[in-house]
Design an enzyme around this catalytic site. Structure first.
Site, PDB file in Angstrom:
ATOM      1  N   GLU A 141       0.809  -1.252   0.045  1.00 58.36           N
ATOM      2  CA  GLU A 141       0.003  -0.160   0.026  1.00 58.36           C
ATOM      3  C   GLU A 141       0.866   1.315   0.191  1.00 58.36           C
ATOM      4  O   GLU A 141       1.969   1.119   0.433  1.00 58.36           O
ATOM      5  CB  GLU A 141      -0.912  -0.057   1.433  1.00 58.36           C
ATOM      6  CG  GLU A 141      -2.031  -1.122   1.225  1.00 58.36           C
ATOM      7  CD  GLU A 141      -2.821  -1.082   2.453  1.00 58.36           C
ATOM      8  OE1 GLU A 141      -3.850  -1.649   2.515  1.00 58.36           O
ATOM      9  OE2 GLU A 141      -2.196  -0.767   3.609  1.00 58.36           O
ATOM     10  N   CYS A 154       3.244   8.737   1.580  1.00 56.25           N
ATOM     11  CA  CYS A 154       3.998   7.456   2.720  1.00 56.25           C
ATOM     12  C   CYS A 154       4.612   6.052   1.865  1.00 56.25           C
ATOM     13  O   CYS A 154       3.355   5.507   1.148  1.00 56.25           O
ATOM     14  CB  CYS A 154       2.997   7.323   3.564  1.00 56.25           C
ATOM     15  SG  CYS A 154       3.451   6.050   5.016  1.00 56.25           S
ATOM     16  N   CYS A 161       6.196  -7.172   7.098  1.00 47.95           N
ATOM     17  CA  CYS A 161       7.507  -6.702   7.816  1.00 47.95           C
ATOM     18  C   CYS A 161       8.016  -7.766   8.542  1.00 47.95           C
ATOM     19  O   CYS A 161       7.082  -8.442   9.233  1.00 47.95           O
ATOM     20  CB  CYS A 161       7.207  -5.542   8.900  1.00 47.95           C
ATOM     21  SG  CYS A 161       8.712  -4.800   9.488  1.00 47.95           S
ATOM     22  N   CYS A 165       6.765  -5.465  15.715  1.00 46.26           N
ATOM     23  CA  CYS A 165       6.473  -4.243  16.796  1.00 46.26           C
ATOM     24  C   CYS A 165       4.759  -4.654  17.262  1.00 46.26           C
ATOM     25  O   CYS A 165       3.878  -4.761  16.469  1.00 46.26           O
ATOM     26  CB  CYS A 165       6.523  -3.014  16.243  1.00 46.26           C
ATOM     27  SG  CYS A 165       8.269  -2.824  15.779  1.00 46.26           S
ATOM     28  N   CYS A 168       1.794  -2.611  15.850  1.00 45.09           N
ATOM     29  CA  CYS A 168       1.528  -2.389  14.509  1.00 45.09           C
ATOM     30  C   CYS A 168       1.162  -3.581  13.827  1.00 45.09           C
ATOM     31  O   CYS A 168       1.491  -4.644  13.836  1.00 45.09           O
ATOM     32  CB  CYS A 168       3.028  -2.353  13.965  1.00 45.09           C
ATOM     33  SG  CYS A 168       3.192  -1.936  12.195  1.00 45.09           S
ATOM     34  N   CYS A 414      -1.043   5.409  10.490  1.00 46.69           N
ATOM     35  CA  CYS A 414       0.143   4.773  10.729  1.00 46.69           C
ATOM     36  C   CYS A 414      -0.138   3.403  11.535  1.00 46.69           C
ATOM     37  O   CYS A 414      -1.206   3.250  12.279  1.00 46.69           O
ATOM     38  CB  CYS A 414       0.841   5.399  11.932  1.00 46.69           C
ATOM     39  SG  CYS A 414       1.622   6.661  11.395  1.00 46.69           S
TER      40      CYS A 414
HETATM   41  N1  SAH Z   1       9.328   0.172   9.851  1.00 46.19           N
HETATM   42  C1  SAH Z   1       9.712   1.427  10.107  1.00 46.19           C
HETATM   43  C2  SAH Z   1       8.874   2.414   8.969  1.00 46.19           C
HETATM   44  C3  SAH Z   1       7.346   2.017   9.113  1.00 46.19           C
HETATM   45  S1  SAH Z   1       6.432   2.001  10.310  1.00 46.19           S
HETATM   46  C4  SAH Z   1       9.458   1.848  11.314  1.00 46.19           C
HETATM   47  O1  SAH Z   1       9.107   1.267  12.185  1.00 46.19           O
HETATM   48  O2  SAH Z   1       9.945   3.283  11.659  1.00 46.19           O
HETATM   49  C5  SAH Z   1       5.992   3.958  10.341  1.00 46.19           C
HETATM   50  C6  SAH Z   1       5.756   4.442  11.904  1.00 46.19           C
HETATM   51  O3  SAH Z   1       4.303   4.198  12.187  1.00 46.19           O
HETATM   52  C7  SAH Z   1       6.632   3.787  12.937  1.00 46.19           C
HETATM   53  O4  SAH Z   1       6.854   5.121  13.590  1.00 46.19           O
HETATM   54  C8  SAH Z   1       5.655   3.106  13.682  1.00 46.19           C
HETATM   55  O5  SAH Z   1       6.183   2.785  14.953  1.00 46.19           O
HETATM   56  C9  SAH Z   1       4.242   3.798  13.469  1.00 46.19           C
HETATM   57  N2  SAH Z   1       2.953   2.958  13.696  1.00 46.19           N
HETATM   58  C10 SAH Z   1       2.929   1.542  13.679  1.00 46.19           C
HETATM   59  N3  SAH Z   1       1.850   1.144  13.972  1.00 46.19           N
HETATM   60  C11 SAH Z   1       1.205   2.025  14.574  1.00 46.19           C
HETATM   61  C12 SAH Z   1      -0.130   2.048  15.211  1.00 46.19           C
HETATM   62  N4  SAH Z   1      -0.916   1.430  15.460  1.00 46.19           N
HETATM   63  N5  SAH Z   1      -0.298   3.429  15.720  1.00 46.19           N
HETATM   64  C13 SAH Z   1       0.649   4.577  15.629  1.00 46.19           C
HETATM   65  N6  SAH Z   1       1.498   4.539  14.899  1.00 46.19           N
HETATM   66  C14 SAH Z   1       1.910   3.228  14.591  1.00 46.19           C
HETATM   67 FE1  SF4 Z   2       7.631  -3.202  10.940  1.00 45.51          FE
HETATM   68 FE2  SF4 Z   2       5.671  -1.894  12.090  1.00 45.51          FE
HETATM   69 FE3  SF4 Z   2       7.778  -2.395  13.503  1.00 45.51          FE
HETATM   70 FE4  SF4 Z   2       7.880  -0.542  11.448  1.00 45.51          FE
HETATM   71  S1  SF4 Z   2       6.505  -0.418  13.022  1.00 45.51           S
HETATM   72  S2  SF4 Z   2       9.336  -2.142  11.987  1.00 45.51           S
HETATM   73  S3  SF4 Z   2       6.708  -1.757  10.154  1.00 45.51           S
HETATM   74  S4  SF4 Z   2       6.502  -3.955  12.556  1.00 45.51           S
END
Ligand code: SAH
Ligand code: SF4
Length: 445
Positions: A141, A154, A161, A165, A168, A414
């Site tokens: 996406e 974005c 991934c 996390c 996420c 995000c």
């Molecule tokens: N993998 C990279 C870039 C993609 S994630 C990273 O982790 O930085 C982009 C951003 O979205 C990151 O800061 C991540 O922590 C945030 N993010 C992911 N899931 C989220 C959620 N459910 N609510 C708010 N921010 C989130």
């Molecule tokens: Fe991967 Fe989501 Fe963690 Fe970014 S925030 S490193 S996209 S799992």
């Protein structure tokens, strides 16, 4: 925890592409013409080569191996490159400075592709989301977020991934493969297609510095005036530093004054903290850095950003302090997702200030209200808590704005970038594709 850039899915498709798959049963193999294999290029069924994602030098090499002499190959590559990346042209017939007799020669051998659009959605707040599909049917996406005076795209770096996390949604996807250079730069090009933002002519005044002269680093700039797409963040699906080579090569095409001509000052790469690759990012592309910190103690960061078990907080902050080109004018952004009763106390805020000061970091903090998704193990902090946290960081001399979630109604915010494909049944996807095909046929009639 992966520490390599190669994923099984990628290796599998690479071997399939190389024609190494076993023939099932006792059927005599049919003599099917094999497409020529070109390094870094996904072969197409029709034997033509997709130029999307290739740098000028590679295009020249291709032209030369297809029979042009070295000088002609170099000239044609320069022309085609300009049309491809600077003007967004996909049809060789529209490349008007190339001799008419030469254009069929190109069209027989090459195409200029784009990632396929499966679905485009528009949020009530103006945010747009596209569900895209690779040639080997993986979905990913991209999201466009318009704001006062700027528009941010974005961009995804991987399908899924490998890092999990816990807050996420993308991290819960099982399927992962690195996106190719063409699939990454193709997102920016698709966005320009959709927004109608290719310069109409070489003299288009909305573009400045395409010769690179007005940019301190010798790259092109692209005036934001009157434009929708002004900034790029590598914050879509995936961890860009686990696909660094492709991300770097794609961003080089984006930053090249004769390419998409967007200055590196307008590009931000976000990482969860892949320390060994961070310096390369600064040295080889020099884009702005965002770091997904999200917690200030080992216990909490280990839980919510598991890569922390490998690369801890203090080492991460040291890598930020060493990040080439970081300065007060180009501060590092620390992303901090607000999770209720997990990382949002006054003590957490104070510790954040202490840590950023200890490493003397030119920093700003983005406080991101957690975007919930079905089955998520956390809740978003209360607005009062977020405000109190922000105030403490601000009192500590560090700017800490609270980000407004965008595109929530279309799951574009995000962490919500888990493909609609996973949520939709296969039958639904097939129906959507059939409808799209029918619409295209009707349009062509
Ligand atoms: N993998 C990279 C870039 C993609 S994630 C990273 O982790 O930085 C982009 C951003 O979205 C990151 O800061 C991540 O922590 C945030 N993010 C992911 N899931 C989220 C959620 N459910 N609510 C708010 N921010 C989130
Ligand atoms: Fe991967 Fe989501 Fe963690 Fe970014 S925030 S490193 S996209 S799992």
């Amino acid at each position: 925890m992966p520490d390599t850039n190669t994923f099984p899915a990628e290796a599998e498709s690479a071997s399939a592409a190389a024609g190494l798959m076993a023939m099932p049963g006792n059927i005599d193999p049919m003599p099917v013409p094999r497409p020529t294999l070109v390094e870094g290029v996904t072969p197409r069924e029709d034997g033509r080569t997709d130029l999307l994602g290739l740098p000028k030098k590679r295009i020249a090499e291709l032209f030369e191996s297809a029979g042009l002499d070295a000088k002609a190959a170099k000239l044609r590559a320069k022309q085609v490159y300009h049309w491809l990346y600077h003007r967004g042209v996909t049809d060789f017939d529209a490349m008007t400075d190339i001799a008419k007799t030469m254009r069929p020669w190109l069209a027989e051998r090459y195409v200029v592709g784009r990632p396929e659009i499966v679905e485009a959605q528009h949020s009530s707040d103006g945010t747009r989301k596209w569900l895209l599909r690779t040639a080997d049917a993986h979905d990913f996406e991209m999201v466009f977020i318009p704001d006062a005076g700027r528009g941010t795209l974005c961009v995804s770096s991987q399908v899924g991934c490998t890092l999990n996390c816990r807050f996420c949604h993308t991290g819960t996807m099982r399927l992962v493969r690195n996106l190719t250079v063409g699939e990454i730069v193709g997102q920016v090009m698709l966005a320009r297609d959709a927004l109608g933002e290719w310069p109409k002519s070489a003299q288009d005044t909305r573009f400045a510095g395409t010769s690179g002269l007005d940019d301190d680093d010798g790259e092109g700039d692209y005036t934001s005036e009157g434009r929708l797409l002004t900034n790029i963040v590598m914050m879509g699906m995936g961890e860009p530093l686990y696909n660094f080579d492709n991300v770097r090569d794609a961003l080089k095409l984006v930053m090249d004054g004769d390419g998409l001509a967007l200055s590196k000052r307008r590009i931000t790469l976000s990482t969860s903290g892949v320390i060994p690759q961070m310096a390369r990012c600064g040295e080889e592309i020099g884009v702005n850095l965002a770091v997904s910190l999200h917690a200030v103690t080992k216990d909490v960061r280990d839980e919510i950003v598991p890569i922390n078990k490998k690369y801890g907080i203090e080492d991460l902050l040291q890598a930020c302090a060493d990040y080439p080109r970081a300065s007060n004018a180009r501060r590092i952004t620390f992303e901090y997702v607000m999770l209720r009763d997990k990382n949002d106390s006054d003590a957490d805020a104070r510790e954040l200030v202490r840590l950023l000061r200890k490493y003397d970091l030119p920093a700003k903090v983005n406080l991101i209200p957690f975007n919930p998704w079905p089955g998520a193990p956390y809740e978003c902090s209360t607005p009062e808590r977020i405000r109190a946290f922000s105030e403490i960081v601000f009192q500590g001399g560090i700017s800490a704005p609270v980000r407004t979630p965008r595109g929530r109604d279309i799951d574009a915010a995000c962490g919500q970038l888990k493909t609609a494909a996973e949520k939709k049944s296969r039958a639904e996807i097939d129906r959507l594709l059939a409808e799209k095909d029918a619409a295209m046929l009707a349009a062509a009639e």
